[in-house]
Design a protein around this motif. Structure first.
Motif, short mmCIF file in Angstrom:
data_model
loop_
_atom_site.label_atom_id
_atom_site.label_comp_id
_atom_site.label_asym_id
_atom_site.label_seq_id
_atom_site.Cartn_x
_atom_site.Cartn_y
_atom_site.Cartn_z
N GLU A 88 49.49 37.98 37.57
CA GLU A 88 48.45 38.71 38.29
C GLU A 88 48.84 38.90 39.75
O GLU A 88 48.62 39.99 40.33
N ARG A 113 43.80 41.75 38.71
CA ARG A 113 43.14 40.69 37.96
C ARG A 113 43.11 41.12 36.49
O ARG A 113 42.55 42.15 36.15
N PHE A 141 42.18 38.89 33.83
CA PHE A 141 41.15 38.17 33.08
C PHE A 141 39.92 37.91 33.95
O PHE A 141 40.03 37.65 35.15
N HIS A 142 38.75 37.95 33.30
CA HIS A 142 37.55 37.35 33.86
C HIS A 142 37.52 35.91 33.38
O HIS A 142 37.55 35.65 32.17
N THR A 175 37.97 36.49 29.24
CA THR A 175 37.92 37.84 28.71
C THR A 175 38.75 38.77 29.58
O THR A 175 38.93 38.53 30.79
N THR A 213 39.87 41.94 31.75
CA THR A 213 39.32 42.99 32.59
C THR A 213 39.74 44.34 32.02
O THR A 213 40.55 44.41 31.08
N GLU A 214 39.22 45.41 32.57
CA GLU A 214 39.63 46.74 32.11
C GLU A 214 41.12 46.93 32.32
O GLU A 214 41.83 47.46 31.44
N GLU A 271 42.98 44.93 29.65
CA GLU A 271 42.98 45.58 28.34
C GLU A 271 44.05 46.67 28.28
O GLU A 271 44.78 46.79 27.28
#
Length: 309
Positions: free
Chosen positions: A41, A47, A49-50, A57, A59-60, A63
């Motif tokens: 990252e 970023r 991941f949240h 999860t 992030t956009e 993904e």
């Protein structure tokens, strides 16, 4: 240039939903996986991941990066594995899950030849009546039937999984053998309750002509283990449905006899399960090939077929 370790830590964390699961898959600590993802990252200035105390999860941006990266990572790892394996000797711990009956009766006797051929491999075999999480629990392979194919898991069929109706000669003495599955209902049934559902499964028998009939054993004894069903049948306590591998030695010795011998229950194939072929370690690849060859050489698919009376 981004490191392979950072990229793999990201992809496995995304696929498995957490750093701990990814760590088990990669043979690292969760802290090491977390550091690798944080470094990725930082290098990307994104970023991915949240993070929270309970979930991880994408992030956009994460993904999009996962979609772009996944196939390229596996291709790169496959190329590295292929060139590394050309002159490598298979080695390391080989963790395999096997059902107790099939495992001890048919797979374990293959072990001396396998270890002689691949002395650097250390078998770690777990004999258990359950479907393991192949990737999440760190297994190299599993043998059995009825596994749900999770993402990244492949199956190679070995033999049919057929159940046949059996009883002891002592139990059948003085009784008229049934002529079809419906006649089994008049006998004392030894049945198994599913560990997963807590219910007794309903079975459908078929014959070589393609006819089907439900089999409705009247429960006299209820257990939760195939070996216990076989043991109760050997004690002359009733009739039960056993997988052909579990029954075969006792049918050959005459300790059990097969009832309605032209009928059987098809519960799908016995297969060997392993992670995606592109990422397969050499120790796993040679084990899969060895087991497949042994099944073919010993004609186990034919011997396990309930359609062959």
């Amino acid at each position: 240039m981004e490191s392979l370790a950072n990229l793999e830590s990201f992809v496995r964390s995304a696929e498995l939903g957490g750093f701990s699961a990814a760590a088990r898959r990669l043979g690292l600590t969760p802290a090491a996986v977390s550091r690798n993802v944080a470094a990725l990252e930082a290098n990307l200035k994104l970023r991915l991941f949240h993070r929270s105390t309970r979930s991880l999860t994408l992030t956009e941006a994460g993904e999009r990066f996962l979609i772009s990266m996944r196939d390229h990572l596996e291709g790169l790892q496959g190329a590295i594995a292929e060139i590394s394996n050309e002159h490598a000797e298979p080695g390391g711990v080989l963790k395999v899950s096997l059902p107790p009956g099939l495992g001890t009766g048919y797979i374990l006797p293959m072990l001396p030849d396998f270890m002689k051929r691949y002395p650097q491999v250390q078998p770690e075999w777990m004999f258990e009546n359950r479907q393991v999480d192949l990737i999440g629990e760190g297994y190299d392979a599993a043998i059995g039937g009825g596994f749900e194919l999770a993402s990244g898991v492949m199956a190679r069929p070995l033999a049919p999984a057929h159940l046949v109706a059996v009883a002891s000669p002592a139990y059948m003495q003085g009784r008229v053998p049934p002529v079809d599955p419906a006649g089994l209902a008049g006998l004392d049934g030894i049945v198994m309750k599913s560990i997963n559902t807590g219910r007794i499964p309903l079975r459908q028998m078929r014959n070589a002509a393609g006819e089907e009939q439900p089999v409705d054993l009247t429960p006299r004894i209820v257990v939760n283990d195939p070996a216990a069903m076989r043991g109760a049948a050997l004690l002359g306590l009733g009739v039960t449905l056993l997988s052909k591998p579990d029954a075969l030695a006792y049918l050959d010795s005459g300790e059990l006899i097969r009832l309605v011998p032209s009928w059987y229950v098809d519960i799908g194939p016995i297969s060997i399960y392993y992670a995606n072929r592109t990422l397969l370690p050499l120790k796993t690849r040679v084990f899969v090939d060895f087991v497949v060859e042994a099944f073919q050489r010993q004609r186990l698919a034919e011997r396990f077929a309930g359609s062959i009376g």
